[in-house]
Enzyme design. Structure first.
Site, PDB file in Angstrom:
ATOM      1  N   HIS A  97       0.841  -1.209   0.000  1.00 12.64           N
ATOM      2  CA  HIS A  97       0.000   0.000   0.000  1.00 12.64           C
ATOM      3  C   HIS A  97       0.867   1.246   0.000  1.00 12.64           C
ATOM      4  CE1 HIS A  97      -4.278  -1.105   0.400  1.00 12.64           C
ATOM      5  NE2 HIS A  97      -3.790  -2.260   0.834  1.00 12.64           N
ATOM      6  N   ARG A  98       1.896   1.247   0.815  1.00 11.97           N
ATOM      7  CA  ARG A  98       2.793   2.408   0.876  1.00 11.97           C
ATOM      8  C   ARG A  98       3.415   2.683  -0.491  1.00 11.97           C
ATOM      9  NH1 ARG A  98       5.595   0.400   6.420  1.00 11.97           N
ATOM     10  NH2 ARG A  98       4.218   1.471   7.884  1.00 11.97           N
ATOM     11  N   ASP A 103      -8.487   5.455   5.307  1.00 11.54           N
ATOM     12  CA  ASP A 103      -8.553   4.114   4.747  1.00 11.54           C
ATOM     13  C   ASP A 103      -7.884   3.147   5.712  1.00 11.54           C
ATOM     14  OD1 ASP A 103      -8.896   1.974   3.051  1.00 11.54           O
ATOM     15  OD2 ASP A 103      -7.395   2.611   1.607  1.00 11.54           O
ATOM     16  N   ARG A 133       2.286   2.077  -3.401  1.00 13.33           N
ATOM     17  CA  ARG A 133       1.313   2.508  -4.423  1.00 13.33           C
ATOM     18  C   ARG A 133       0.784   3.920  -4.195  1.00 13.33           C
ATOM     19  NH1 ARG A 133      -0.908  -2.883  -3.668  1.00 13.33           N
ATOM     20  NH2 ARG A 133      -2.560  -1.946  -2.432  1.00 13.33           N
ATOM     21  N   ARG A 134       1.082   4.516  -3.071  1.00 13.36           N
ATOM     22  CA  ARG A 134       0.559   5.858  -2.806  1.00 13.36           C
ATOM     23  C   ARG A 134       1.171   6.867  -3.771  1.00 13.36           C
ATOM     24  NH1 ARG A 134       1.626   5.358   3.572  1.00 13.36           N
ATOM     25  NH2 ARG A 134      -0.051   3.887   4.015  1.00 13.36           N
ATOM     26  N   GLU A 175       0.090   7.771   9.064  1.00  7.62           N
ATOM     27  CA  GLU A 175      -0.261   6.439   9.538  1.00  7.62           C
ATOM     28  C   GLU A 175      -0.544   6.564  11.022  1.00  7.62           C
ATOM     29  OE1 GLU A 175       2.761   3.674   8.354  1.00  7.62           O
ATOM     30  OE2 GLU A 175       2.348   4.010   6.228  1.00  7.62           O
TER      31      GLU A 175
END
Length: 146
Positions: A20-21, A51, A23-24, A32
């Site tokens: 996830h990190r 999210d 793809r940001r 976070e």
């Protein structure tokens, strides 16, 4: 705001968070945190995306040791939920909350699964009462509930 927490005892979960990190978008500023109410109160006016609430609630239940349904532990978790519910309507900027809807399927076979389903359902219902818009995404299609 990203609510997932790495866990030393769960490398697969940590790998998901790392994915996830990566793809940001570069232009995003990501916090976070598990302190959603506090962060909403510190908003600088930029739009906010949370999210997601299901992961946040899992952490709240973990922190309170509430998985066995102990009344005091559930009350402690409820205090965190109440703080979020107070912070959402007073947030001074555009806020998008992402949550799961786990009440559409079968009743979980485990006590903790049923507890989570019930607590997340209650959180979603209470948030729907204080939000201006509520959408349900099914098969990638948004359905306007309010």
């Amino acid at each position: 705001m990203a609510t997932g927490r790495p866990r030393a005892d769960d490398p697969e979960w940590t790998a998901r968070i790392d994915a996830h990190r990566s793809r940001r978008p570069a232009g995003w500023r990501t916090v976070e945190t598990s302190d959603l109410a506090g962060e909403l109160g510190r908003s600088d006016g930029s739009p906010l995306l949370v999210d997601d609430l299901a992961t946040w609630l899992t952490g709240v239940l973990d922190d309170a040791a509430a998985w066995d349904g102990d009344a005091d532990a559930l009350a402690a978790a409820g205090g965190e939920v109440d703080a979020l519910l107070q912070a959402v309507p007073s947030c001074p900027t555009r806020l998008v909350l992402v949550s799961a809807e786990v009440g559409l399927g079968v009743v979980p076979a485990t006590r903790s699964g049923r507890l989570f389903r019930d607590e997340l359902g209650a959180l979603n219902a209470r948030l729907a009462q204080v939000c201006d818009e509520v959408l349900l995404l099914v098969a990638g299609l948004p359905l306007r509930l309010r």
